[in-house]
Design a protein around this motif. Structure first.
Motif, PDB file in Angstrom:
ATOM      1  N   ALA A  36     -15.367  40.332  62.097  1.00 34.45           N
ATOM      2  CA  ALA A  36     -13.842  40.675  61.589  1.00 34.45           C
ATOM      3  C   ALA A  36     -12.990  39.397  61.355  1.00 34.45           C
ATOM      4  O   ALA A  36     -12.727  38.609  62.121  1.00 34.45           O
ATOM      5  N   TYR A  37     -12.974  38.981  60.050  1.00 36.43           N
ATOM      6  CA  TYR A  37     -12.006  37.882  59.851  1.00 36.43           C
ATOM      7  C   TYR A  37     -10.552  38.281  59.501  1.00 36.43           C
ATOM      8  O   TYR A  37     -10.228  39.249  58.813  1.00 36.43           O
ATOM      9  N   SER A  38      -9.646  37.384  60.091  1.00 35.72           N
ATOM     10  CA  SER A  38      -8.218  37.822  59.756  1.00 35.72           C
ATOM     11  C   SER A  38      -7.920  36.308  59.041  1.00 35.72           C
ATOM     12  O   SER A  38      -7.891  35.288  59.748  1.00 35.72           O
ATOM     13  N   ASN A  39      -7.465  36.567  57.824  1.00 29.52           N
ATOM     14  CA  ASN A  39      -6.913  35.335  57.139  1.00 29.52           C
ATOM     15  C   ASN A  39      -5.716  34.940  57.465  1.00 29.52           C
ATOM     16  O   ASN A  39      -5.105  33.696  56.932  1.00 29.52           O
ATOM     17  N   PRO A  61       1.643  37.442  68.182  1.00 25.41           N
ATOM     18  CA  PRO A  61       2.661  38.032  67.179  1.00 25.41           C
ATOM     19  C   PRO A  61       2.267  37.792  65.780  1.00 25.41           C
ATOM     20  O   PRO A  61       1.595  36.965  65.426  1.00 25.41           O
ATOM     21  N   THR A  62       2.690  38.673  64.873  1.00 23.29           N
ATOM     22  CA  THR A  62       2.470  38.584  63.509  1.00 23.29           C
ATOM     23  C   THR A  62       3.167  37.460  63.085  1.00 23.29           C
ATOM     24  O   THR A  62       4.161  36.767  63.645  1.00 23.29           O
ATOM     25  N   ARG A  63       3.075  37.005  61.760  1.00 22.82           N
ATOM     26  CA  ARG A  63       3.959  35.875  61.460  1.00 22.82           C
ATOM     27  C   ARG A  63       5.155  36.119  61.373  1.00 22.82           C
ATOM     28  O   ARG A  63       6.418  35.455  61.879  1.00 22.82           O
ATOM     29  N   GLU A  64       5.737  37.343  61.045  1.00 25.10           N
ATOM     30  CA  GLU A  64       7.058  37.759  60.821  1.00 25.10           C
ATOM     31  C   GLU A  64       7.861  37.664  62.415  1.00 25.10           C
ATOM     32  O   GLU A  64       8.895  37.349  62.439  1.00 25.10           O
ATOM     33  N   GLU A  65       6.938  38.322  63.252  1.00 24.24           N
ATOM     34  CA  GLU A  65       7.667  38.378  64.708  1.00 24.24           C
ATOM     35  C   GLU A  65       7.908  36.997  65.259  1.00 24.24           C
ATOM     36  O   GLU A  65       8.756  36.534  65.853  1.00 24.24           O
ATOM     37  N   ALA A  66       6.675  35.915  64.907  1.00 17.59           N
ATOM     38  CA  ALA A  66       6.991  34.571  65.171  1.00 17.59           C
ATOM     39  C   ALA A  66       7.887  33.874  64.591  1.00 17.59           C
ATOM     40  O   ALA A  66       8.972  33.132  65.482  1.00 17.59           O
ATOM     41  N   LEU A  67       8.266  34.099  63.511  1.00 16.49           N
ATOM     42  CA  LEU A  67       9.550  33.578  62.621  1.00 16.49           C
ATOM     43  C   LEU A  67      10.728  34.178  63.265  1.00 16.49           C
ATOM     44  O   LEU A  67      11.677  33.176  63.495  1.00 16.49           O
ATOM     45  N   SER A  68      10.767  35.532  63.404  1.00 17.73           N
ATOM     46  CA  SER A  68      12.264  35.947  64.005  1.00 17.73           C
ATOM     47  C   SER A  68      12.345  35.430  65.499  1.00 17.73           C
ATOM     48  O   SER A  68      13.588  35.043  65.851  1.00 17.73           O
ATOM     49  N   ARG A  69      11.143  35.233  66.192  1.00 22.64           N
ATOM     50  CA  ARG A  69      11.459  34.719  67.685  1.00 22.64           C
ATOM     51  C   ARG A  69      12.105  33.432  67.544  1.00 22.64           C
ATOM     52  O   ARG A  69      12.813  32.669  68.249  1.00 22.64           O
ATOM     53  N   LEU A  70      11.297  32.574  66.399  1.00 25.68           N
ATOM     54  CA  LEU A  70      11.851  31.081  66.522  1.00 25.68           C
ATOM     55  C   LEU A  70      13.106  30.891  65.938  1.00 25.68           C
ATOM     56  O   LEU A  70      13.981  30.361  66.408  1.00 25.68           O
ATOM     57  N   MET A  71      13.628  31.696  65.068  1.00 23.87           N
ATOM     58  CA  MET A  71      14.817  31.824  64.567  1.00 23.87           C
ATOM     59  C   MET A  71      15.861  32.196  65.592  1.00 23.87           C
ATOM     60  O   MET A  71      17.052  31.644  65.475  1.00 23.87           O
ATOM     61  N   SER A  72      15.501  32.955  66.663  1.00 26.73           N
ATOM     62  CA  SER A  72      16.470  33.392  67.663  1.00 26.73           C
ATOM     63  C   SER A  72      16.570  32.179  68.446  1.00 26.73           C
ATOM     64  O   SER A  72      17.630  31.944  69.083  1.00 26.73           O
ATOM     65  N   VAL A  73      15.281  31.585  68.833  1.00 22.62           N
ATOM     66  CA  VAL A  73      15.639  30.391  69.853  1.00 22.62           C
ATOM     67  C   VAL A  73      16.331  29.305  69.031  1.00 22.62           C
ATOM     68  O   VAL A  73      17.109  28.591  69.549  1.00 22.62           O
ATOM     69  N   ILE A  74      16.428  29.010  67.677  1.00 12.94           N
ATOM     70  CA  ILE A  74      16.970  27.980  66.941  1.00 12.94           C
ATOM     71  C   ILE A  74      18.535  28.616  67.006  1.00 12.94           C
ATOM     72  O   ILE A  74      19.583  27.808  67.075  1.00 12.94           O
ATOM     73  N   ARG A  75      18.713  29.721  66.847  1.00 12.90           N
ATOM     74  CA  ARG A  75      20.224  30.180  66.618  1.00 12.90           C
ATOM     75  C   ARG A  75      20.938  30.193  68.020  1.00 12.90           C
ATOM     76  O   ARG A  75      22.180  29.992  67.903  1.00 12.90           O
ATOM     77  N   GLY A  76      20.256  30.322  69.117  1.00 18.05           N
ATOM     78  CA  GLY A  76      20.980  30.406  70.315  1.00 18.05           C
ATOM     79  C   GLY A  76      21.856  29.089  70.471  1.00 18.05           C
ATOM     80  O   GLY A  76      23.026  29.282  70.839  1.00 18.05           O
ATOM     81  N   PRO A  77      21.283  27.804  70.388  1.00 17.06           N
ATOM     82  CA  PRO A  77      22.178  26.677  70.874  1.00 17.06           C
ATOM     83  C   PRO A  77      23.292  26.411  69.699  1.00 17.06           C
ATOM     84  O   PRO A  77      24.372  26.120  70.143  1.00 17.06           O
ATOM     85  N   VAL A  78      23.051  26.809  68.494  1.00 15.68           N
ATOM     86  CA  VAL A  78      23.964  26.697  67.470  1.00 15.68           C
ATOM     87  C   VAL A  78      25.170  27.947  67.916  1.00 15.68           C
ATOM     88  O   VAL A  78      26.430  27.611  67.669  1.00 15.68           O
ATOM     89  N   ALA A  79      24.968  28.874  68.310  1.00 15.60           N
ATOM     90  CA  ALA A  79      25.838  29.907  68.712  1.00 15.60           C
ATOM     91  C   ALA A  79      26.534  29.429  69.885  1.00 15.60           C
ATOM     92  O   ALA A  79      28.036  29.863  69.921  1.00 15.60           O
ATOM     93  N   LYS A  80      26.055  28.957  70.865  1.00 19.01           N
ATOM     94  CA  LYS A  80      26.933  28.384  72.069  1.00 19.01           C
ATOM     95  C   LYS A  80      27.683  27.311  71.498  1.00 19.01           C
ATOM     96  O   LYS A  80      28.857  27.246  72.105  1.00 19.01           O
ATOM     97  N   LEU A  81      27.184  26.257  70.486  1.00 19.26           N
ATOM     98  CA  LEU A  81      27.879  25.187  70.120  1.00 19.26           C
ATOM     99  C   LEU A  81      29.448  25.864  69.342  1.00 19.26           C
ATOM    100  O   LEU A  81      30.499  25.442  69.677  1.00 19.26           O
TER     101      LEU A  81
END
Length: 176
Positions: free
Chosen positions: A83-86, A130-150
């Protein structure tokens, strides 16, 4: 059924192309599966973007040489389905996990995720990727955290200044 040399070369090239394009590959023993179960598995694989392939082990070993999934060569013994996953590294593992949950006998021998060899026991770990979309949403929440605190801190400074000035004004008015 024996294959002619040209057919074997073509099958090796097809398998090599599939392996080179894949982010992950999974090798499983499909003994005991009925034709209906295999057909259902292929249908589910198409829907989830997984490419299934049954190929002779010797041809698959030749095809895997020099690819990222070369580590799977030792697991090619007996009847094997690959089974190949591209795009999604966990898609093949999720497919096989769902097939196994439905009661179908499918023995996972090995999984290769970007060249890292995993055993059949690691099926749930790979399926949990995680799928690509899940990984991107997790990354965005991590990036958004410090900006929101600032933004909160920068907003707090003028607010505190206004409150302090209001308190000073109120104290001056009460002193009069």
């Amino acid at each position: 059924m024996t294959l002619a040399l040209e057919d074997k070369k073509q099958k090796v090239e097809e398998t090599r192309a599939s392996a080179e394009a894949a982010v992950s590959a999974l090798v499983a023993d499909f003994r005991g599966m009925t034709v209906a179960e295999l057909t259902d598995m292929r249908k589910q694989a198409r829907e989830s973007g997984v490419h299934l392939q049954v190929v002779r082990n010797t041809l698959a070993r030749l095809a895997f040489e020099g690819t990222v999934h070369e580590c799977l060569k030792q697991s090619l013994k007996g009847p094997s389905i690959i089974a190949y996953s591209n795009e999604d590294p966990g898609a093949g593992a999720r497919l096989v996990r769902e097939i196994k949950r439905s009661g179908v006998t499918l023995d996972v021998r090995a999984i290769s995720v970007s060249g890292t060899l995993q055993t059949g026991e690691d099926l749930d770990k790979v399926a949990a990727l995680p799928t690509r979309e899940e990984a991107l949403s997790r990354l965005m929440s991590v990036i958004r955290g410090p900006v929101a605190k600032l933004a909160q801190v920068l907003d707090a400074v003028p607010t505190k200044l206004v409150r302090t000035l209001a308190a000073v004004r109120q104290s001056m008015q009460s002193d009069e």
